[in-house]
Motif scaffolding. Structure first.
Motif, PDB file in Angstrom:
ATOM      1  N   ALA A  12      -6.458  -1.435   1.408  1.00 16.00           N
ATOM      2  CA  ALA A  12      -6.119  -0.336   2.322  1.00 16.00           C
ATOM      3  C   ALA A  12      -4.686   0.141   2.084  1.00 16.00           C
ATOM      4  N   HIS A  13      -3.776  -0.797   1.864  1.00 14.87           N
ATOM      5  CA  HIS A  13      -2.370  -0.463   1.584  1.00 14.87           C
ATOM      6  C   HIS A  13      -2.246   0.400   0.333  1.00 14.87           C
ATOM      7  N   TRP A  14      -2.869  -0.040  -0.766  1.00 12.57           N
ATOM      8  CA  TRP A  14      -2.745   0.691  -2.029  1.00 12.57           C
ATOM      9  C   TRP A  14      -3.467   2.031  -1.963  1.00 12.57           C
ATOM     10  N   GLN A  15      -4.591   2.111  -1.244  1.00  6.97           N
ATOM     11  CA  GLN A  15      -5.280   3.392  -1.083  1.00  6.97           C
ATOM     12  C   GLN A  15      -4.421   4.365  -0.286  1.00  6.97           C
ATOM     13  N   ALA A  16      -3.781   3.880   0.763  1.00 11.59           N
ATOM     14  CA  ALA A  16      -2.893   4.737   1.554  1.00 11.59           C
ATOM     15  C   ALA A  16      -1.696   5.184   0.727  1.00 11.59           C
ATOM     16  N   SER A  17      -1.165   4.284  -0.072  1.00  8.75           N
ATOM     17  CA  SER A  17      -0.039   4.629  -0.936  1.00  8.75           C
ATOM     18  C   SER A  17      -0.440   5.713  -1.937  1.00  8.75           C
ATOM     19  N   ALA A  18      -1.602   5.549  -2.552  1.00  6.40           N
ATOM     20  CA  ALA A  18      -2.091   6.531  -3.526  1.00  6.40           C
ATOM     21  C   ALA A  18      -2.347   7.884  -2.872  1.00  6.40           C
ATOM     22  N   ALA A  19      -2.775   7.859  -1.612  1.00  9.89           N
ATOM     23  CA  ALA A  19      -3.071   9.099  -0.893  1.00  9.89           C
ATOM     24  C   ALA A  19      -1.825   9.740  -0.293  1.00  9.89           C
ATOM     25  N   GLY A  20      -0.698   9.035  -0.351  1.00 10.63           N
ATOM     26  CA  GLY A  20       0.530   9.571   0.239  1.00 10.63           C
ATOM     27  C   GLY A  20       0.596   9.443   1.750  1.00 10.63           C
ATOM     28  N   ASP A  21      -0.210   8.542   2.325  1.00  6.90           N
ATOM     29  CA  ASP A  21      -0.201   8.307   3.773  1.00  6.90           C
ATOM     30  C   ASP A  21       0.883   7.285   4.087  1.00  6.90           C
ATOM     31  N   ILE A  22       2.094   7.769   4.292  1.00  6.03           N
ATOM     32  CA  ILE A  22       3.284   6.926   4.445  1.00  6.03           C
ATOM     33  C   ILE A  22       3.180   5.982   5.644  1.00  6.03           C
ATOM     34  N   ASN A  23       2.485   6.386   6.704  1.00  5.06           N
ATOM     35  CA  ASN A  23       2.358   5.511   7.875  1.00  5.06           C
ATOM     36  C   ASN A  23       1.377   4.375   7.616  1.00  5.06           C
ATOM     37  N   ALA A  24       0.171   4.704   7.141  1.00  5.19           N
ATOM     38  CA  ALA A  24      -0.823   3.669   6.863  1.00  5.19           C
ATOM     39  C   ALA A  24      -0.350   2.740   5.754  1.00  5.19           C
ATOM     40  N   GLU A  25       0.383   3.276   4.790  1.00  4.67           N
ATOM     41  CA  GLU A  25       0.903   2.469   3.679  1.00  4.67           C
ATOM     42  C   GLU A  25       1.782   1.329   4.182  1.00  4.67           C
ATOM     43  N   HIS A  26       2.517   1.556   5.244  1.00  5.53           N
ATOM     44  CA  HIS A  26       3.488   0.564   5.714  1.00  5.53           C
ATOM     45  C   HIS A  26       2.981  -0.311   6.857  1.00  5.53           C
ATOM     46  N   ASP A  27       1.723  -0.146   7.249  1.00  5.98           N
ATOM     47  CA  ASP A  27       1.131  -1.006   8.280  1.00  5.98           C
ATOM     48  C   ASP A  27       1.091  -2.469   7.861  1.00  5.98           C
ATOM     49  N   ILE A  28       1.061  -2.719   6.573  1.00  5.33           N
ATOM     50  CA  ILE A  28       0.925  -4.081   6.050  1.00  5.33           C
ATOM     51  C   ILE A  28       2.209  -4.904   6.207  1.00  5.33           C
ATOM     52  N   TYR A  29       3.326  -4.242   6.439  1.00  4.81           N
ATOM     53  CA  TYR A  29       4.630  -4.924   6.445  1.00  4.81           C
ATOM     54  C   TYR A  29       5.043  -5.407   7.833  1.00  4.81           C
ATOM     55  N   ASP A  30       5.648  -6.566   7.858  1.00  4.94           N
ATOM     56  CA  ASP A  30       6.298  -7.088   9.051  1.00  4.94           C
ATOM     57  C   ASP A  30       7.506  -6.211   9.379  1.00  4.94           C
ATOM     58  N   ASP A  31       7.867  -6.122  10.645  1.00  4.22           N
ATOM     59  CA  ASP A  31       9.045  -5.320  11.031  1.00  4.22           C
ATOM     60  C   ASP A  31      10.297  -5.755  10.285  1.00  4.22           C
ATOM     61  N   ASP A  32      10.405  -7.048   9.992  1.00  5.31           N
ATOM     62  CA  ASP A  32      11.600  -7.598   9.346  1.00  5.31           C
ATOM     63  C   ASP A  32      11.394  -7.895   7.860  1.00  5.31           C
ATOM     64  N   VAL A  33      10.471  -7.192   7.227  1.00  3.28           N
ATOM     65  CA  VAL A  33      10.192  -7.410   5.813  1.00  3.28           C
ATOM     66  C   VAL A  33      11.454  -7.253   4.969  1.00  3.28           C
ATOM     67  N   ILE A  34      11.492  -7.982   3.874  1.00  4.24           N
ATOM     68  CA  ILE A  34      12.534  -7.818   2.858  1.00  4.24           C
ATOM     69  C   ILE A  34      11.831  -7.388   1.584  1.00  4.24           C
ATOM     70  N   CYS A  35      12.327  -6.323   0.962  1.00  8.78           N
ATOM     71  CA  CYS A  35      11.758  -5.846  -0.290  1.00  8.78           C
ATOM     72  C   CYS A  35      12.867  -5.812  -1.333  1.00  8.78           C
ATOM     73  N   ASP A  36      12.616  -6.482  -2.454  1.00  8.29           N
ATOM     74  CA  ASP A  36      13.601  -6.566  -3.533  1.00  8.29           C
ATOM     75  C   ASP A  36      13.156  -5.751  -4.737  1.00  8.29           C
ATOM     76  N   TYR A  37      14.122  -5.045  -5.328  1.00  8.86           N
ATOM     77  CA  TYR A  37      13.961  -4.358  -6.607  1.00  8.86           C
ATOM     78  C   TYR A  37      14.952  -5.018  -7.570  1.00  8.86           C
ATOM     79  N   PRO A  38      14.558  -6.113  -8.224  1.00 10.30           N
ATOM     80  CA  PRO A  38      15.497  -6.857  -9.073  1.00 10.30           C
ATOM     81  C   PRO A  38      16.126  -6.040 -10.197  1.00 10.30           C
TER      82      PRO A  38
END
Length: 128
Positions: A12-38
Motif C-alpha cells: 500500500a505504501h509503495w502504491q501510494a508513493s507511485a500514485a503521488g498520494d503523499i498522505n497515504a504514502e506516509h501512513d506507514i511511518y511512526d510520528d517519530d520516524v528517523i529516515c537516513d540518506y547515507p
C-alpha cells in the motif's frame, strides 16, 4: 504484526508513493520516524518533516517500479526504481518496524551505468 500484514502495508505504501498520494504514502511511518540518506549524509527526524521534504521535491517522480520486497519480522527491504526528471535511480529502502509502523528507514540511491564489454562473456542482461 504478522509478516503478511507488513507486506500488505508495504505494498500500500509503495502504491501510494507511485500514485503521488503523499498522505497515504506516509501512513506507514511512526510520528517519530528517523529516515537516513547515507549518500548525502542527511537524517530526517519525524514523519511530518519526511512528508514535507518529499512533498516539496522539485522533480516529482514520473515513474516508479518495485522490483522486489524481502523481509521478516521487523526488518524489510524494498528494491525499486524511481524516475526523476527523465533519470532513473535504482533505490534500496531498508525499513525497521516497531509494531505496525516504520521507526527507521535507510534509503540508498544509485545511478545506472553501462556494463563494460570485457565481462560480457560471463553475464547476461537483465531488465533494469
Amino acid at each position: 504484526m504478522e509478516d503478511d500484514q507488513i507486506l500488505d502495508a508495504l505494498n500500500a505504501h509503495w502504491q501510494a508513493s507511485a500514485a503521488g498520494d503523499i498522505n497515504a504514502e506516509h501512513d506507514i511511518y511512526d510520528d517519530d520516524v528517523i529516515c537516513d540518506y547515507p549518500q548525502s549524509g542527511e537524517r530526517i527526524f519525524g514523519r511530518s518533516n519526511l512528508q514535507a521534504l518529499r512533498g516539496h521535491h522539485p522533480g516529482k517522480p514520473s515513474g516508479f517500479r518495485v522490483r522486489r520486497i524481502l523481509g521478516k519480522g521487523d526488518i524489510w527491504i524494498t528494491e525499486y526504481t524511481i524516475n526523476y526528471q527523465e533519470r532513473q535511480a535504482f533505490t534500496v529502502s531498508i525499513m525497521e518496524f516497531s509494531g505496525d509502523k516504520v521507526v527507521h528507514e535507510t534509503q540508498y540511491f544509485a545511478d545506472p551505468f553501462e556494463a563494460p564489454a570485457w565481462r560480457s562473456q560471463w553475464v547476461e542482461q537483465i531488465d533494469g
